[in-house]
Enzyme design. Structure first.
Site, PDB file in Angstrom:
ATOM      1  N   VAL A 219       0.860  -1.184   0.000  1.00 20.62           N
ATOM      2  CA  VAL A 219       0.000   0.000   0.000  1.00 20.62           C
ATOM      3  C   VAL A 219       0.900   1.239   0.000  1.00 20.62           C
ATOM      4  CG1 VAL A 219      -1.726   1.299   1.328  1.00 20.62           C
ATOM      5  CG2 VAL A 219      -1.808  -1.215   1.285  1.00 20.62           C
TER       6      VAL A 219
ATOM      7  N   ASN B 274      -6.528  12.315  -7.069  1.00 20.00           N
ATOM      8  CA  ASN B 274      -7.005  12.377  -8.448  1.00 20.00           C
ATOM      9  C   ASN B 274      -7.216  10.978  -9.047  1.00 20.00           C
ATOM     10  OD1 ASN B 274      -7.051  12.578 -11.322  1.00 20.00           O
ATOM     11  ND2 ASN B 274      -6.180  14.636 -11.157  1.00 20.00           N
TER      12      ASN B 274
ATOM     13  N   TYR C  51       5.682  22.079   9.341  1.00 18.88           N
ATOM     14  CA  TYR C  51       6.180  20.907   8.602  1.00 18.88           C
ATOM     15  C   TYR C  51       7.253  20.196   9.427  1.00 18.88           C
ATOM     16  CZ  TYR C  51       8.354  18.244   4.755  1.00 18.88           C
ATOM     17  OH  TYR C  51       8.872  17.253   3.965  1.00 18.88           O
TER      18      TYR C  51
ATOM     19  N   LYS D 241       7.202  16.320  10.868  1.00 21.00           N
ATOM     20  CA  LYS D 241       8.180  15.316  10.441  1.00 21.00           C
ATOM     21  C   LYS D 241       8.940  14.755  11.648  1.00 21.00           C
ATOM     22  CE  LYS D 241       7.273  15.014   6.061  1.00 21.00           C
ATOM     23  NZ  LYS D 241       6.829  13.752   5.447  1.00 21.00           N
TER      24      LYS D 241
ATOM     25  N   SER E 294      11.312  16.743  -7.168  1.00 18.78           N
ATOM     26  CA  SER E 294       9.862  16.485  -7.192  1.00 18.78           C
ATOM     27  C   SER E 294       9.089  17.792  -7.236  1.00 18.78           C
ATOM     28  CB  SER E 294       9.417  15.690  -5.961  1.00 18.78           C
ATOM     29  OG  SER E 294       9.141  16.562  -4.879  1.00 18.78           O
TER      30      SER E 294
HETATM   31  N1  LIG Z   1      10.853  15.934  -2.408  1.00 21.22           N
HETATM   32  C1  LIG Z   1      11.656  16.223  -1.387  1.00 21.22           C
HETATM   33  O1  LIG Z   1      12.639  16.940  -1.518  1.00 21.22           O
HETATM   34  C2  LIG Z   1      11.346  15.659  -0.036  1.00 21.22           C
HETATM   35  C3  LIG Z   1      12.264  15.880   0.999  1.00 21.22           C
HETATM   36  C4  LIG Z   1      12.006  15.350   2.257  1.00 21.22           C
HETATM   37  C5  LIG Z   1      10.839  14.621   2.452  1.00 21.22           C
HETATM   38  N2  LIG Z   1       9.954  14.422   1.452  1.00 21.22           N
HETATM   39  C6  LIG Z   1       8.717  13.677   1.721  1.00 21.22           C
HETATM   40  O2  LIG Z   1       8.470  12.733   0.714  1.00 21.22           O
HETATM   41  C7  LIG Z   1       7.071  12.495   0.587  1.00 21.22           C
HETATM   42  C8  LIG Z   1       6.669  12.542  -0.875  1.00 21.22           C
HETATM   43  O3  LIG Z   1       6.980  13.806  -1.405  1.00 21.22           O
HETATM   44  P1  LIG Z   1       7.084  14.113  -2.970  1.00 21.22           P
HETATM   45  O4  LIG Z   1       8.127  15.135  -3.098  1.00 21.22           O
HETATM   46  O5  LIG Z   1       7.201  12.855  -3.735  1.00 21.22           O
HETATM   47  O6  LIG Z   1       5.640  14.793  -3.236  1.00 21.22           O
HETATM   48  P2  LIG Z   1       4.845  15.063  -4.596  1.00 21.22           P
HETATM   49  O7  LIG Z   1       5.731  14.836  -5.786  1.00 21.22           O
HETATM   50  O8  LIG Z   1       4.216  16.392  -4.414  1.00 21.22           O
HETATM   51  O9  LIG Z   1       3.698  13.920  -4.622  1.00 21.22           O
HETATM   52  C9  LIG Z   1       2.626  13.971  -3.758  1.00 21.22           C
HETATM   53  C10 LIG Z   1       1.699  12.778  -3.961  1.00 21.22           C
HETATM   54  O10 LIG Z   1       0.719  12.811  -2.905  1.00 21.22           O
HETATM   55  C11 LIG Z   1      -0.585  12.950  -3.435  1.00 21.22           C
HETATM   56  N3  LIG Z   1      -1.323  13.876  -2.552  1.00 21.22           N
HETATM   57  C12 LIG Z   1      -1.035  15.186  -2.346  1.00 21.22           C
HETATM   58  N4  LIG Z   1      -1.938  15.730  -1.504  1.00 21.22           N
HETATM   59  C13 LIG Z   1      -2.810  14.741  -1.179  1.00 21.22           C
HETATM   60  C14 LIG Z   1      -3.976  14.687  -0.352  1.00 21.22           C
HETATM   61  N5  LIG Z   1      -4.428  15.781   0.258  1.00 21.22           N
HETATM   62  N6  LIG Z   1      -4.616  13.514  -0.223  1.00 21.22           N
HETATM   63  C15 LIG Z   1      -4.174  12.411  -0.876  1.00 21.22           C
HETATM   64  N7  LIG Z   1      -3.090  12.403  -1.667  1.00 21.22           N
HETATM   65  C16 LIG Z   1      -2.425  13.550  -1.820  1.00 21.22           C
HETATM   66  C17 LIG Z   1      -0.395  13.509  -4.845  1.00 21.22           C
HETATM   67  O11 LIG Z   1      -1.448  13.145  -5.728  1.00 21.22           O
HETATM   68  P3  LIG Z   1      -2.842  14.000  -5.814  1.00 21.22           P
HETATM   69  O12 LIG Z   1      -2.412  15.433  -5.962  1.00 21.22           O
HETATM   70  O13 LIG Z   1      -3.595  13.451  -6.983  1.00 21.22           O
HETATM   71  O14 LIG Z   1      -3.564  13.761  -4.531  1.00 21.22           O
HETATM   72  C18 LIG Z   1       0.898  12.815  -5.251  1.00 21.22           C
HETATM   73  O15 LIG Z   1       0.634  11.491  -5.650  1.00 21.22           O
HETATM   74  C19 LIG Z   1       6.404  13.550   1.475  1.00 21.22           C
HETATM   75  O16 LIG Z   1       6.051  12.964   2.706  1.00 21.22           O
HETATM   76  C20 LIG Z   1       7.496  14.580   1.690  1.00 21.22           C
HETATM   77  O17 LIG Z   1       7.327  15.278   2.906  1.00 21.22           O
HETATM   78  C21 LIG Z   1      10.178  14.935   0.208  1.00 21.22           C
END
Ligand SMILES: NC(=O)c1ccc[n+]([C@@H]2O[C@H](COP(=O)([O-])OP(=O)(O)OC[C@H]3O[C@@H](n4cnc5c(N)ncnc54)[C@H](OP(=O)(O)O)[C@@H]3O)[C@@H](O)[C@H]2O)c1
Ligand SMILES: *[C@@H]1O[C@H](CO)[C@@H](O)[C@H](O)[C@H]1NC(C)=O
Ligand SMILES: CC(=O)N[C@H]1CO[C@H](CO)[C@@H](O)[C@@H]1O
Length: 338
Positions: A66, A95, A214, A218, A249
């Site tokens: 999951v 979505n 945030y 975390k 991302s």
């Molecule tokens: N990227 C970084 O630099 C970074 C650094 C440290 C930690 N992280 C952590 O990594 C994780 C993933 O981040 P990412 O960068 O991959 O994010 P991302 O590219 O923005 O992807 C977010 C995903 O979550 C879904 N989502 C967003 N809001 C939602 C909601 N309200 N309900 C259900 N689904 C939702 C989005 O699809 P929909 O919009 O269709 O819902 C998408 O599939 C997060 O926990 C983030 O804090 C990321």
């Protein structure tokens, strides 16, 4: 003091206090040996040792993985790589169209079963979590990736942060993690095996001014994972908090990969290849936290050695002040042309 004076002092000390001198020498040797051993162990975990095989969690035996937030970024990559490893995947996001496209892509690439569930974790109520729990009831779940997460639109002092943004961040990063985990663990306990990955951030380890909400959510993941890890040990379920520095991302708004900022596929490969190994977090005093991506691991270990939270906090504050200034300038520039 000149070097010659230091040497004179040391030789007088050794002559007058041979016992103390021996103790000091022994302590020095011990702490050097410890530093050497710890560094070697971090390097071995990060660059050499393999993690626990995903087969232990039911890969290729009909078990499901999951993944929340699975239609983009890191989450989509988890869904793809877990399917490649032989799990059926249950993907979750808002979505529905994107969910179906992602499921189709996974099915055609890896031939596993897929299921989708649309939920908005920012607004999910009891009914929404009941529906989510029901959608899972007949699935043998081997892996859960609590990946969905929200950060601030831009760095801001708490007092300047929109109320709704604060509410959404808490609902998504804290509430969703708790409720999704609560829905999934009964099945894992039944089958006496499981892996729960909670995707955290360096912002949880370093209190981050201007991303205070945030950062706090975390940090919650880190403590929650360590507590739950001990609870679920007897059921053969591994709980791991994945400490993450920047990854390319939409959320990070970074589009170009570099040594410190990998693309999601390289990042996720390191997470799934190092299950059970803390890597860069090994001596950080955070049980059940892992920093598996190599450059993030070295950074985390260096920060453990420097051991100066105050320094990191004030550095982060300065960094975020600059990012906010640039973001506001950009908005001002763009509005001029509208
Ligand atoms: N990227 C970084 O630099 C970074 C650094 C440290 C930690 N992280 C952590 O990594 C994780 C993933 O981040 P990412 O960068 O991959 O994010 P991302 O590219 O923005 O992807 C977010 C995903 O979550 C879904 N989502 C967003 N809001 C939602 C909601 N309200 N309900 C259900 N689904 C939702 C989005 O699809 P929909 O919009 O269709 O819902 C998408 O599939 C997060 O926990 C983030 O804090 C990321
Ligand atoms: C989080 O969950 C609690 C209890 O389940 C609820 O009272 C609270 O409103 C939720 N918070 C947010 C921000 O959704
Ligand atoms: C990866 C990791 O740190 N696992 C540990 C989580 O916590 C349990 C119980 O405290 C340990 O047994 C694991 O080794």
């Amino acid at each position: 003091m000149a070097t010659s004076q230091v040497l004179a002092f040391v030789s007088a000390f050794v002559r007058d206090e041979p016992y103390f001198a021996t103790i000091f020498l022994a302590l020095g040797v011990l702490s050097t040996a410890r530093l050497f051993y710890q560094t070697l162990s971090v390097l071995a975990q990060t660059f050499v040792l393999p993690g626990i095989s995903l087969k232990r969690f039911g890969a290729k035996k009909g078990a499901w993985a999951v993944v929340t937030g699975a239609t983009d970024g890191i989450g989509k990559e988890f869904a793809l790589q877990l399917a490649k490893a032989g799990f059926n995947v249950f993907i979750v996001a808002r979505n529905q169209v994107l969910l179906e496209e992602t499921a189709e892509e996974i099915k055609s690439k890896y031939g596993v079963l897929t299921a989708t569930h649309s939920i908005n974790f920012a607004t999910a109520d009891e009914g929404a979590y009941d529906a989510f729990t029901k959608a899972l009831w007949d699935k043998d779940i081997g892996v859960l990736v609590n990946n969905v997460g929200k950060s601030h639109n831009m760095p801001a002092y708490l007092i300047d942060t929109p109320k709704d943004e604060i509410k959404d961040i808490v609902a998504i990063n804290v509430n969703a993690t708790l409720r999704v985990t609560y829905a999934v663990i009964p099945r894992m306990i039944l089958s006496k095996r499981g892996l729960i990955l909670n995707i955290g951030s360096f912002a949880g380890a370093v209190p981050s001014p201007m991303l205070a909400t945030y950062s706090g959510t975390k940090a919650f993941l880190s403590t929650f994972s360590a507590a739950l890890g001990e609870e679920l040990k007897r059921d053969n379920i591994i709980v791991e908090h994945v400490n993450t520095y920047f990854v390319v991302s939409k959320l990070s708004k970074i589009r170009k990969a570099s040594m410190l900022i990998p693309k999601p596929n390289a990042f996720v490969r390191s997470v799934l290849g190092k299950v059970g190994l803390p890597c860069g977090a090994a001596y950080s005093g955070r049980p059940n936290t892992s920093t598996p991506f190599w450059s993030h691991a070295l950074l985390d270990y260096a920060m453990t050695l420097i051991n100066s939270p105050k320094l990191f906090i004030s550095y982060t504050h300065g960094l975020h002040r600059d990012i906010r200034k640039r973001a506001l300038n950009k908005i001002a520039r763009e509005s001029k042309y509208e």
